[in-house]
Write a protein that holds these residues in place. Structure first.
Motif, PDB file in Angstrom:
ATOM      1  N   ALA A  76       0.837  -1.201   0.000  1.00 64.22           N
ATOM      2  CA  ALA A  76       0.000   0.000   0.000  1.00 64.22           C
ATOM      3  C   ALA A  76       0.867   1.245   0.000  1.00 64.22           C
ATOM      4  CB  ALA A  76      -0.921  -0.016   1.215  1.00 64.22           C
ATOM      5  N   GLN A  77       1.965   1.236   0.736  1.00 69.92           N
ATOM      6  CA  GLN A  77       2.828   2.415   0.779  1.00 69.92           C
ATOM      7  C   GLN A  77       3.377   2.748  -0.599  1.00 69.92           C
ATOM      8  OE1 GLN A  77       6.528   2.173   3.048  1.00 69.92           O
ATOM      9  NE2 GLN A  77       6.393   4.349   3.523  1.00 69.92           N
ATOM     10  N   GLN A  78       3.805   1.725  -1.335  1.00 66.62           N
ATOM     11  CA  GLN A  78       4.303   1.949  -2.690  1.00 66.62           C
ATOM     12  C   GLN A  78       3.205   2.520  -3.581  1.00 66.62           C
ATOM     13  OE1 GLN A  78       5.147  -1.594  -4.900  1.00 66.62           O
ATOM     14  NE2 GLN A  78       6.459  -0.566  -6.401  1.00 66.62           N
ATOM     15  N   ALA A  79       1.985   2.005  -3.434  1.00 70.28           N
ATOM     16  CA  ALA A  79       0.867   2.493  -4.244  1.00 70.28           C
ATOM     17  C   ALA A  79       0.541   3.938  -3.918  1.00 70.28           C
ATOM     18  CB  ALA A  79      -0.361   1.615  -4.012  1.00 70.28           C
ATOM     19  N   TYR A  80       0.471   4.277  -2.634  1.00 75.41           N
ATOM     20  CA  TYR A  80       0.202   5.661  -2.240  1.00 75.41           C
ATOM     21  C   TYR A  80       1.273   6.602  -2.805  1.00 75.41           C
ATOM     22  CZ  TYR A  80      -3.384   4.241   1.150  1.00 75.41           C
ATOM     23  OH  TYR A  80      -4.507   3.749   1.751  1.00 75.41           O
ATOM     24  N   ALA A  81       2.532   6.185  -2.710  1.00 73.90           N
ATOM     25  CA  ALA A  81       3.622   7.026  -3.196  1.00 73.90           C
ATOM     26  C   ALA A  81       3.504   7.260  -4.696  1.00 73.90           C
ATOM     27  CB  ALA A  81       4.969   6.393  -2.860  1.00 73.90           C
ATOM     28  N   ASP A  82       3.109   6.227  -5.443  1.00 75.30           N
ATOM     29  CA  ASP A  82       3.001   6.371  -6.891  1.00 75.30           C
ATOM     30  C   ASP A  82       1.788   7.208  -7.274  1.00 75.30           C
ATOM     31  OD1 ASP A  82       4.307   5.672  -9.362  1.00 75.30           O
ATOM     32  OD2 ASP A  82       2.557   4.431  -9.833  1.00 75.30           O
ATOM     33  N   ILE A  83       0.697   7.073  -6.535  1.00 77.81           N
ATOM     34  CA  ILE A  83      -0.475   7.925  -6.787  1.00 77.81           C
ATOM     35  C   ILE A  83      -0.128   9.380  -6.500  1.00 77.81           C
ATOM     36  CG2 ILE A  83      -2.808   8.475  -5.992  1.00 77.81           C
ATOM     37  CD1 ILE A  83      -3.127   5.418  -5.455  1.00 77.81           C
ATOM     38  N   LEU A  84       0.590   9.621  -5.407  1.00 81.20           N
ATOM     39  CA  LEU A  84       1.031  10.987  -5.112  1.00 81.20           C
ATOM     40  C   LEU A  84       1.931  11.528  -6.208  1.00 81.20           C
ATOM     41  CD1 LEU A  84       1.816  11.224  -1.279  1.00 81.20           C
ATOM     42  CD2 LEU A  84       0.330  12.723  -2.608  1.00 81.20           C
ATOM     43  N   LEU A  85       2.805  10.674  -6.730  1.00 80.00           N
ATOM     44  CA  LEU A  85       3.686  11.095  -7.821  1.00 80.00           C
ATOM     45  C   LEU A  85       2.871  11.502  -9.040  1.00 80.00           C
ATOM     46  CD1 LEU A  85       6.935   9.354  -8.974  1.00 80.00           C
ATOM     47  CD2 LEU A  85       5.182   9.934 -10.649  1.00 80.00           C
ATOM     48  N   GLU A  86       1.861  10.676  -9.374  1.00 77.56           N
ATOM     49  CA  GLU A  86       1.062  10.989 -10.560  1.00 77.56           C
ATOM     50  C   GLU A  86       0.197  12.219 -10.341  1.00 77.56           C
ATOM     51  OE1 GLU A  86       0.709  10.603 -14.427  1.00 77.56           O
ATOM     52  OE2 GLU A  86       1.975   9.359 -13.133  1.00 77.56           O
ATOM     53  N   ARG A 104       1.114  14.665  -8.493  1.00 74.62           N
ATOM     54  CA  ARG A 104       2.083  15.758  -8.573  1.00 74.62           C
ATOM     55  C   ARG A 104       2.290  16.200 -10.008  1.00 74.62           C
ATOM     56  NH1 ARG A 104       8.330  15.522  -6.216  1.00 74.62           N
ATOM     57  NH2 ARG A 104       8.849  17.737  -6.580  1.00 74.62           N
ATOM     58  N   ARG A 105       2.374  15.224 -10.917  1.00 70.03           N
ATOM     59  CA  ARG A 105       2.498  15.552 -12.339  1.00 70.03           C
ATOM     60  C   ARG A 105       1.213  16.182 -12.884  1.00 70.03           C
ATOM     61  NH1 ARG A 105       4.590   9.821 -13.400  1.00 70.03           N
ATOM     62  NH2 ARG A 105       6.818   9.975 -13.840  1.00 70.03           N
ATOM     63  N   GLU A 106       0.145  15.430 -12.735  1.00 69.85           N
ATOM     64  CA  GLU A 106      -1.102  15.744 -13.423  1.00 69.85           C
ATOM     65  C   GLU A 106      -1.776  17.004 -12.903  1.00 69.85           C
ATOM     66  OE1 GLU A 106      -4.398  15.388 -15.970  1.00 69.85           O
ATOM     67  OE2 GLU A 106      -2.413  14.461 -16.038  1.00 69.85           O
ATOM     68  N   LEU A 107      -1.742  17.225 -11.596  1.00 71.17           N
ATOM     69  CA  LEU A 107      -2.510  18.312 -10.991  1.00 71.17           C
ATOM     70  C   LEU A 107      -1.634  19.471 -10.527  1.00 71.17           C
ATOM     71  CD1 LEU A 107      -4.899  16.038  -8.884  1.00 71.17           C
ATOM     72  CD2 LEU A 107      -5.318  17.013 -11.155  1.00 71.17           C
ATOM     73  N   SER A 108      -0.414  19.525 -11.027  1.00 69.17           N
ATOM     74  CA  SER A 108       0.486  20.611 -10.647  1.00 69.17           C
ATOM     75  C   SER A 108      -0.113  21.965 -11.009  1.00 69.17           C
ATOM     76  CB  SER A 108       1.842  20.452 -11.348  1.00 69.17           C
ATOM     77  OG  SER A 108       1.688  20.436 -12.757  1.00 69.17           O
TER      78      SER A 108
END
Length: 523
Positions: free
Chosen positions: A442-452, A454-458
């Motif tokens: 779950a931690q890896q998934a949360y981190a990747d969702i946050l990354l995306e 960060r890109r998409e909604l900057s």
């Protein structure tokens, strides 16, 4: 007896963007009995006062400064912005005050309209006016819910705790000398938000509340008002913030399926063109927008030019750039196979890059990545007054997919979460497919969702609240480049557990209202 209505906390700092807050002036709503006699009066107040008060530039500005979206550009930066960028946040901070006041401004104007609507006898109206009356209440209550969602996300220490402290609950027009409301539990604010959203979704009808003609190809379009899929999107964001997975999932899915629009098609050069035209507000280019705030020429609105948050004259290298894109964000926008359309659209082609970054002779000055997410309106509207002005995109389809990814992690379905994230990456990749994603925790998934996200909604005002909501679970905090500040010794990280991921109640509110309790860390 005549009664003059004012917004809460009128003596607060009005705006971090140097805008005067559009409060209800003496005489504008002086006598409700006179002001609200017809449905047309209600419609005029909705379009002339309530909708224009919705302006998230304070949230967008604060988020870009405080998090890891921007770095200092070659032009001058104000002392106030430097302090925000260096995480100096306290009860005197203008950013917190501006977010507090602007959202209570929406709430107060909505309450004035809802209160005034009671003076009109619904049963005596024609069927057409009954439909318009109901539609006006739908929009008004949805906008009030929107403002409360914003306030809760910034000022409540924990939206996922119904018993945690929320904000002030106001359901009546505020009186400057009489209204001294305490903060209440989240549960009380949630009850009002959910009542407003339920009313809006249940009673939504096709009657337009617009005072001017809406055309399919003109600059003023139906999605500049809240359509029903956008209200579902609002509900999806709210329930996601609250931690109600079932309702977040239902509303995000409904927003997608009922919107009649789609994410951009993947792997075609047309993606870049259509995606760019959406951000330019080109005629007929709605793209993935569920709700966008119409920002016309300054002669018909008092709103700021959004690009002025980061630049002075234009969104190119010669525009006197105050803030440029963080180098780390730029790198993230160029990690996909092929070409990430977001890197093309969000960065101006005139940007200058240090070929030896970060080891060049003068990397901070030589590397200027010009933010071009809001490039100004295109011809025939392009002009000196429109060069930095764009409509503000509040809800887009991509956010709904990312909400569904987050919900899937909560449900323990990491495969579905990965599929949702890959959907976004695939639609943003031109000339290459997004790689298969596999999450093992779950931690890896949360981190990747946050990354995306960060890109998409900057530069859309999400990053601060996203880190507050998910940062601890993801093991992610603010992540800056060493040259985002002109002082290379400044810390580059701030953990999401820091108390500053909840805003302070403004000092002016505290001084005027002894019933208001301050947030932890600011005493």
């Amino acid at each position: 007896m005549k009664k003059i209505f004012y917004i809460l906390s009128v003596f607060l700092v009005m705006s971090s963007c140097n805008d005067a807050l559009d409060i209800v002036q003496d005489g504008e709503i002086n006598d409700p009995q006179t002001a609200f006699q017809t449905v047309e009066d209600m419609q005029k107040f909705l379009n002339g006062s309530v909708y224009p008060s919705v302006d998230p530039l304070n949230e967008i500005n604060f988020t870009s400064l405080f998090t890891d979206e921007i770095g200092f550009g070659p032009a001058g930066v104000s002392t106030t912005d430097i302090l925000t960028h260096r995480w100096v946040l306290n009860s005197t901070s203008g950013d917190a005050a501006a977010i507090w006041v602007s959202n209570y401004n929406i709430i107060n104007k909505a309450n004035i309209l809802l209160n005034g609507s009671k003076l009109i006898d619904f049963n005596t109206l024609s069927p057409a006016n009954q439909a318009l009356y109901t539609s006006i209440l739908v929009h008004t209550r949805a906008l009030r819910a929107y403002a409360y969602i914003n306030l809760e996300s910034y000022f409540s220490p924990n939206m996922k705790d119904a018993n945690a402290l929320g904000v002030m609950l106001a359901t009546e027009p505020a009186d400057l000398f009489e209204t001294k409301l305490p903060r209440v539990k989240n549960s009380e604010i949630f009850a009002l938000i959910e009542s407003d959203l339920q009313y809006a979704l249940t009673n939504f009808n096709s009657t337009s509340v617009a005072s001017t003609t809406i055309t399919a190809t003109g600059q003023f379009r139906d999605f500049h008002y809240l359509l029903k899929p956008a209200i579902h999107a609002m509900a999806a964001r709210y329930y996601n913030y609250k931690g109600d997975d079932a309702n977040a999932k239902v509303n995000a899915t409904t927003a997608i399926t009922s919107s009649t629009i789609n994410l951009a098609l993947p792997n075609t050069t047309a993606v870049a063109t259509s995606y760019q035209r959406m951000w330019e507000d080109a005629a007929g280019s709605r793209g993935e927008i569920l709700w966008s705030l119409y920002r016309p020429n300054s002669s018909t609105g008092s709103w700021s030019n959004i690009a002025n948050l980061w630049t002075t004259n234009s969104t190119d290298i010669n525009g006197s750039v105050n803030f440029d894109m963080s180098r780390k964000l730029y790198t993230l926008l160029n990690q996909l196979p092929g070409t990430d359309v977001r890197g093309q659209v969000f960065v101006d082609a005139s940007s200058q890059f240090d070929a030896f970054y970060p080891n060049g002779a003068n990397p901070r000055e030589a590397d200027v990545i010009v933010i071009n997410k809001y490039p100004g309106k295109p011809a025939p509207l392009a002009s000196a007054t429109m060069q930095l002005r764009n409509d503000i995109k509040i809800f887009r389809l991509s956010e709904m997919y990312l909400i569904l990814a987050e919900v899937a992690v909560h449900e323990g379905n990491l495969t579905t979460a990965a599929t949702r994230v890959r959907t976004i990456r695939g639609t943003r990749s031109v000339g290459g497919l997004a790689a298969t994603i596999t999450y093992t925790s779950a931690q890896q998934a949360y981190a990747d969702i946050l990354l995306e996200r960060r890109r998409e909604l900057s530069f859309e005002g999400h990053r601060y609240v996203d880190l507050k909501r998910m940062g601890v679970a993801a093991g992610v905090g603010i992540d800056r480049d060493v040259y985002d500040d002109d002082n290379s010794t400044m810390p580059l990280t701030l953990p999401a557990s820091d108390y500053r991921f909840t805003l302070p109640i403004p000092l002016s509110e505290m001084n005027a209202n002894s019933n208001v309790q301050q947030n932890p860390g600011y005493n």
